[in-house]
Design a protein around this motif. Structure first.
Motif, PDB file in Angstrom:
ATOM      1  N   VAL A 154      -9.050   2.904  -2.695  1.00  0.00           N
ATOM      2  CA  VAL A 154      -9.626   2.836  -1.353  1.00  0.00           C
ATOM      3  C   VAL A 154      -8.568   3.267  -0.333  1.00  0.00           C
ATOM      4  CG1 VAL A 154     -10.639   1.321   0.391  1.00  0.00           C
ATOM      5  CG2 VAL A 154     -11.133   0.945  -2.031  1.00  0.00           C
ATOM      6  N   ALA A 155      -8.968   4.136   0.590  1.00  0.00           N
ATOM      7  CA  ALA A 155      -8.084   4.562   1.669  1.00  0.00           C
ATOM      8  C   ALA A 155      -8.227   3.589   2.833  1.00  0.00           C
ATOM      9  CB  ALA A 155      -8.442   5.977   2.117  1.00  0.00           C
ATOM     10  N   ILE A 156      -7.103   3.087   3.326  1.00  0.00           N
ATOM     11  CA  ILE A 156      -7.107   2.193   4.484  1.00  0.00           C
ATOM     12  C   ILE A 156      -6.162   2.758   5.536  1.00  0.00           C
ATOM     13  CG2 ILE A 156      -7.691   0.148   3.133  1.00  0.00           C
ATOM     14  CD1 ILE A 156      -4.688  -0.644   3.432  1.00  0.00           C
ATOM     15  N   ASP A 157      -6.271   2.266   6.751  1.00  0.00           N
ATOM     16  CA  ASP A 157      -5.419   2.694   7.869  1.00  0.00           C
ATOM     17  C   ASP A 157      -5.373   4.223   7.953  1.00  0.00           C
ATOM     18  OD1 ASP A 157      -3.826   2.292  10.086  1.00  0.00           O
ATOM     19  OD2 ASP A 157      -1.958   2.195   8.927  1.00  0.00           O
TER      20      ASP A 157
ATOM     21  N   LYS B 219      -9.438  11.234  -5.759  1.00  0.00           N
ATOM     22  CA  LYS B 219     -10.468  10.939  -4.757  1.00  0.00           C
ATOM     23  C   LYS B 219     -10.300   9.494  -4.311  1.00  0.00           C
ATOM     24  CE  LYS B 219     -13.477  14.499  -4.897  1.00  0.00           C
ATOM     25  NZ  LYS B 219     -13.998  15.229  -3.813  1.00  0.00           N
ATOM     26  N   TYR B 220     -10.337   9.285  -2.981  1.00  0.00           N
ATOM     27  CA  TYR B 220     -10.189   7.952  -2.403  1.00  0.00           C
ATOM     28  C   TYR B 220     -11.407   7.658  -1.540  1.00  0.00           C
ATOM     29  CZ  TYR B 220      -5.361   8.688  -3.793  1.00  0.00           C
ATOM     30  OH  TYR B 220      -4.234   8.940  -4.513  1.00  0.00           O
TER      31      TYR B 220
ATOM     32  N   ARG C 280      -7.383  17.053   8.013  1.00  0.00           N
ATOM     33  CA  ARG C 280      -6.189  16.462   7.396  1.00  0.00           C
ATOM     34  C   ARG C 280      -6.000  15.047   7.936  1.00  0.00           C
ATOM     35  NH1 ARG C 280      -3.620  18.270   3.282  1.00  0.00           N
ATOM     36  NH2 ARG C 280      -1.784  17.164   3.957  1.00  0.00           N
ATOM     37  N   VAL C 281      -5.690  14.121   7.038  1.00  0.00           N
ATOM     38  CA  VAL C 281      -5.495  12.720   7.403  1.00  0.00           C
ATOM     39  C   VAL C 281      -4.287  12.139   6.680  1.00  0.00           C
ATOM     40  CG1 VAL C 281      -7.894  12.214   7.986  1.00  0.00           C
ATOM     41  CG2 VAL C 281      -7.137  11.992   5.629  1.00  0.00           C
ATOM     42  N   LYS C 282      -3.739  11.061   7.269  1.00  0.00           N
ATOM     43  CA  LYS C 282      -2.714  10.237   6.634  1.00  0.00           C
ATOM     44  C   LYS C 282      -3.375   8.886   6.377  1.00  0.00           C
ATOM     45  CE  LYS C 282       0.146  10.517  10.056  1.00  0.00           C
ATOM     46  NZ  LYS C 282       1.289  10.333  10.948  1.00  0.00           N
ATOM     47  N   PHE C 283      -3.048   8.255   5.276  1.00  0.00           N
ATOM     48  CA  PHE C 283      -3.681   6.983   4.954  1.00  0.00           C
ATOM     49  C   PHE C 283      -2.829   6.207   3.966  1.00  0.00           C
ATOM     50  CE2 PHE C 283      -5.223  10.240   2.132  1.00  0.00           C
ATOM     51  CZ  PHE C 283      -5.260   9.663   0.888  1.00  0.00           C
ATOM     52  N   LYS C 284      -3.193   4.947   3.802  1.00  0.00           N
ATOM     53  CA  LYS C 284      -2.570   4.092   2.797  1.00  0.00           C
ATOM     54  C   LYS C 284      -3.598   3.837   1.706  1.00  0.00           C
ATOM     55  CE  LYS C 284       0.471   1.870   6.118  1.00  0.00           C
ATOM     56  NZ  LYS C 284       0.772   0.629   6.836  1.00  0.00           N
ATOM     57  N   VAL C 285      -3.126   3.606   0.507  1.00  0.00           N
ATOM     58  CA  VAL C 285      -4.015   3.425  -0.644  1.00  0.00           C
ATOM     59  C   VAL C 285      -3.905   2.002  -1.173  1.00  0.00           C
ATOM     60  CG1 VAL C 285      -4.528   4.201  -2.982  1.00  0.00           C
ATOM     61  CG2 VAL C 285      -3.758   5.839  -1.288  1.00  0.00           C
TER      62      VAL C 285
ATOM     63  N   ALA D 124       0.832  -1.191   0.000  1.00  0.00           N
ATOM     64  CA  ALA D 124       0.000   0.000   0.000  1.00  0.00           C
ATOM     65  C   ALA D 124       0.873   1.251   0.000  1.00  0.00           C
ATOM     66  CB  ALA D 124      -0.911  -0.006   1.218  1.00  0.00           C
ATOM     67  N   LYS D 125       0.435   2.241  -0.773  1.00  0.00           N
ATOM     68  CA  LYS D 125       1.154   3.501  -0.898  1.00  0.00           C
ATOM     69  C   LYS D 125       0.686   4.471   0.185  1.00  0.00           C
ATOM     70  CE  LYS D 125       1.236   7.144  -4.316  1.00  0.00           C
ATOM     71  NZ  LYS D 125       0.798   7.497  -5.646  1.00  0.00           N
ATOM     72  N   LYS D 126       1.610   5.176   0.862  1.00  0.00           N
ATOM     73  CA  LYS D 126       1.253   6.122   1.919  1.00  0.00           C
ATOM     74  C   LYS D 126       0.937   7.477   1.295  1.00  0.00           C
ATOM     75  CE  LYS D 126       3.969   3.932   5.511  1.00  0.00           C
ATOM     76  NZ  LYS D 126       5.036   4.087   6.500  1.00  0.00           N
TER      77      LYS D 126
END
Length: 101
Positions: A59-62, A27-28, A46-51, A2-4
């Motif tokens: 889809v955004a995860i974590d 858009k995720y 603001r958020v950080k996520f993995k794709v 997954a990409k950060k």
């Protein structure tokens, strides 16, 4: 793997899903089950996520809330003098009650 990424929550509904606009302007899709620590997402956060890629798209995860550091202004000389003045007054009041009263 997954990409950060980082981005801003564009919309998040009461049904537990919504969309994040990444810093790359993509858009995720995000679902509440993919939000770390069961935090409730709000628009313009603001958020950080993995794709991850899915059959239906990105889809955004974590997903985690991004900590915002607000820099404060340093204290001026007048602020410091005022704090010392207040401290002096409190010490005089305490000394009065301990030694005189």
């Amino acid at each position: 793997m997954a990409k950060k990424m980082t981005g801003i929550v564009a919309q998040f509904g009461t049904k537990g899903y919504g969309f994040i606009t990444g810093d790359d302007n993509e858009k995720y899709f995000v679902h509440q089950k993919n939000v770390f620590n069961k935090s409730r997402l709000r628009s313009d956060t603001r958020v950080k996520f993995k794709v991850e890629n899915s059959d239906k798209g990105l889809v955004a995860i974590d997903v985690k809330l991004e900590k915002v550091v607000v820099e404060s202004e340093p204290l001026t000389d007048n602020d410091i003098k005022a704090m010392f003045g207040v401290l002096l007054v409190f010490q005089l009041i305490i000394a009065y009650f301990v030694f005189i009263a």
